[in-house]
Design an enzyme around this catalytic site. Sequence first.
Site, PDB file in Angstrom:
ATOM      1  CG  ASN A  37      -2.101   0.893   1.120  1.00 51.36           C
ATOM      2  OD1 ASN A  37      -2.266   1.588   0.117  1.00 51.36           O
ATOM      3  ND2 ASN A  37      -2.935   0.887   2.142  1.00 51.36           N
ATOM      4  CG  HIS A 122     -12.286  -2.843   9.574  1.00 54.59           C
ATOM      5  ND1 HIS A 122     -11.258  -2.029   9.211  1.00 54.59           N
ATOM      6  CD2 HIS A 122     -11.736  -4.048   9.822  1.00 54.59           C
ATOM      7  CE1 HIS A 122     -10.127  -2.715   9.228  1.00 54.59           C
ATOM      8  NE2 HIS A 122     -10.396  -3.939   9.588  1.00 54.59           N
ATOM      9  NE  ARG A 147     -10.177  -1.862  12.759  1.00 51.77           N
ATOM     10  CZ  ARG A 147      -9.314  -1.109  12.066  1.00 51.77           C
ATOM     11  NH1 ARG A 147      -8.041  -1.430  12.016  1.00 51.77           N
ATOM     12  NH2 ARG A 147      -9.726  -0.054  11.391  1.00 51.77           N
ATOM     13  CE1 TYR A 159      -5.421   2.942  10.391  1.00 52.37           C
ATOM     14  CE2 TYR A 159      -5.973   2.360  12.650  1.00 52.37           C
ATOM     15  CZ  TYR A 159      -5.687   1.989  11.347  1.00 52.37           C
ATOM     16  OH  TYR A 159      -5.704   0.672  11.027  1.00 52.37           O
ATOM     17  CG  ASP A 210      -5.300  -1.040  14.450  1.00 49.44           C
ATOM     18  OD1 ASP A 210      -4.261  -0.953  15.131  1.00 49.44           O
ATOM     19  OD2 ASP A 210      -5.291  -1.102  13.202  1.00 49.44           O
ATOM     20  CG  HIS A 212      -2.539   2.408  12.875  1.00 43.24           C
ATOM     21  ND1 HIS A 212      -1.678   3.201  12.174  1.00 43.24           N
ATOM     22  CD2 HIS A 212      -2.900   1.430  12.023  1.00 43.24           C
ATOM     23  CE1 HIS A 212      -1.541   2.740  10.947  1.00 43.24           C
ATOM     24  NE2 HIS A 212      -2.267   1.657  10.838  1.00 43.24           N
ATOM     25  CD  GLU A 236      -4.886  -4.495  14.348  1.00 41.82           C
ATOM     26  OE1 GLU A 236      -6.018  -5.000  14.529  1.00 41.82           O
ATOM     27  OE2 GLU A 236      -4.520  -4.055  13.262  1.00 41.82           O
ATOM     28  CD  GLU A 262      -1.773  -3.459  10.386  1.00 43.00           C
ATOM     29  OE1 GLU A 262      -2.669  -3.983  11.062  1.00 43.00           O
ATOM     30  OE2 GLU A 262      -1.924  -2.407   9.754  1.00 43.00           O
ATOM     31  NE  ARG A 283      -3.280  -6.942  12.972  1.00 48.25           N
ATOM     32  CZ  ARG A 283      -4.251  -7.089  12.068  1.00 48.25           C
ATOM     33  NH1 ARG A 283      -5.062  -8.112  12.134  1.00 48.25           N
ATOM     34  NH2 ARG A 283      -4.404  -6.194  11.118  1.00 48.25           N
ATOM     35  CG  HIS A 312      -3.081  -6.495   7.350  1.00 44.71           C
ATOM     36  ND1 HIS A 312      -3.719  -5.431   7.931  1.00 44.71           N
ATOM     37  CD2 HIS A 312      -2.760  -6.104   6.084  1.00 44.71           C
ATOM     38  CE1 HIS A 312      -3.794  -4.439   7.056  1.00 44.71           C
ATOM     39  NE2 HIS A 312      -3.223  -4.812   5.933  1.00 44.71           N
ATOM     40  CG  ASP A 316      -3.502  -2.941   2.936  1.00 45.63           C
ATOM     41  OD1 ASP A 316      -4.108  -3.975   3.291  1.00 45.63           O
ATOM     42  OD2 ASP A 316      -2.567  -2.435   3.588  1.00 45.63           O
ATOM     43  CD  GLU A 339      -7.761  -6.154   9.017  1.00 41.65           C
ATOM     44  OE1 GLU A 339      -6.579  -6.493   8.846  1.00 41.65           O
ATOM     45  OE2 GLU A 339      -8.114  -4.975   9.207  1.00 41.65           O
ATOM     46  CD1 TRP A 402      -1.923   8.012   9.802  1.00 37.98           C
ATOM     47  CD2 TRP A 402      -1.652   5.945   8.990  1.00 37.98           C
ATOM     48  NE1 TRP A 402      -3.124   7.606   9.293  1.00 37.98           N
ATOM     49  CE2 TRP A 402      -2.999   6.341   8.798  1.00 37.98           C
ATOM     50  CE3 TRP A 402      -1.263   4.674   8.570  1.00 37.98           C
ATOM     51  CZ2 TRP A 402      -3.959   5.513   8.183  1.00 37.98           C
ATOM     52  CZ3 TRP A 402      -2.192   3.849   7.964  1.00 37.98           C
ATOM     53  CH2 TRP A 402      -3.526   4.264   7.769  1.00 37.98           C
TER      54      TRP A 402
HETATM   55 MG   LIG Z   1      -3.851  -2.541  12.100  1.00 40.02          MG
END
Ligand SMILES: [Mg+2]
Length: 402
Positions: A37, A122, A147, A159, A210, A212, A236, A262, A283, A312, A316, A339, A402
Amino acid sequence: MKIVDARVIVTCPDRNFVTLKIITSSGVYGVGDATLNGRELSVAAYLSEHVVPALIGRDASRIEDTWQYLYRGAYWRRGPVTMSAVAAVDTALWDIKGKVAGLPVYQLLGGRSREGVTVYGHANAASTDEVLSEIADYVELGYKAVRVQTGVPGLESTYGVGKDRMFYEPADAALPTENAWSTAHYLEHVPTVFARVREEFGPTLRLLHDVHHRLTPIEAARLGKSLEPYHLTWMEDPVPAELQEGFRLIRQHTTTPIAVGEVFNTIWDCRQLITEQLIDYVRATVVHAGGITHLRRIFDLAALHHVRSGSHGATDLSPVCMAAALHLDLAIPNFGLQEYMRHTPATDAVFPHGYHFADGYLHPSEEPGLGVDIDEEEAARYPYRPASLPVNRLQDGTMHDW
Ligand SMILES: [Mg+2]
């Protein structure tokens, strides 16, 4: 059965995907996902400039040897670009082996260990009220795990919160957009969301969240502790995982299970996390962790240490990766969760596939190989479009994860 041709196909049906198609002297071909991605063309170039020329003339049945050739044989090895390219070759060769054997790939991996692959969806929304209604939609569709991400009061963008209902695509502009972040606001808000969710949906719906990579270990420990009453299946990516021993601190303070990985590319990225039992779910994915061959090695190590898979599976990665993941998920003893973000109809048309969702489970195709293809004519209708993931800054302007 020699490899006589290999094509790198870049297509953008709503988002960018890179696919490797390997063709053999017998006419049997296989496909592998190579999508990274926001960095798609670097993998496409790695494949077409360096890997494809070395594949021509090789024996397509030698999956392990080809993996070792591309991994050990590359002086500059590991990293997401290299390992996504290796993954694409490996996945395509497993597809070919299944087609030649006349068996779905999960049968080559030892056969099924379960009836279906439990997936999570999600639920993303700006507010807690809206996220409750989105969770209800997933429950209605049969999902057993969801999630949950919401906007944070006081922050304009967060995010994991998409613009569309039931779909989410973070790569939203040619150059990265900028998000703002406040750990203090976030840590206050998240437990209030899960309190409402448990009140509304009761104690048994599996819930995930998550982080992140946005906290420090002690902040993650606080979040894990504050979420304990709501019995999450996992928290996560609580912190960036370059420092694997950093997870010890989180572990010492909370019983909220931890999932991470991930962005991992090899077994070396999670060796300490797994062997010291610092996480509960790993993941890593087929496309970013060297294909079926290497991801199975990661999951086997994890199985020795009570760590389960939790791959994951956002949009993406292409349906080619999802198909491959499902064969592996079905076969391994220590599967945890998968996921699953549904792709758009345009993506599904480019990648015809036989896997299907029913009552909270995904089921891989029973066709020989992976049971997924690429329609090259359809793919050609969607040329590459530059798209980047956002970046994230603290409110004072400091760059953050991020
Ligand atoms: Mg994640």
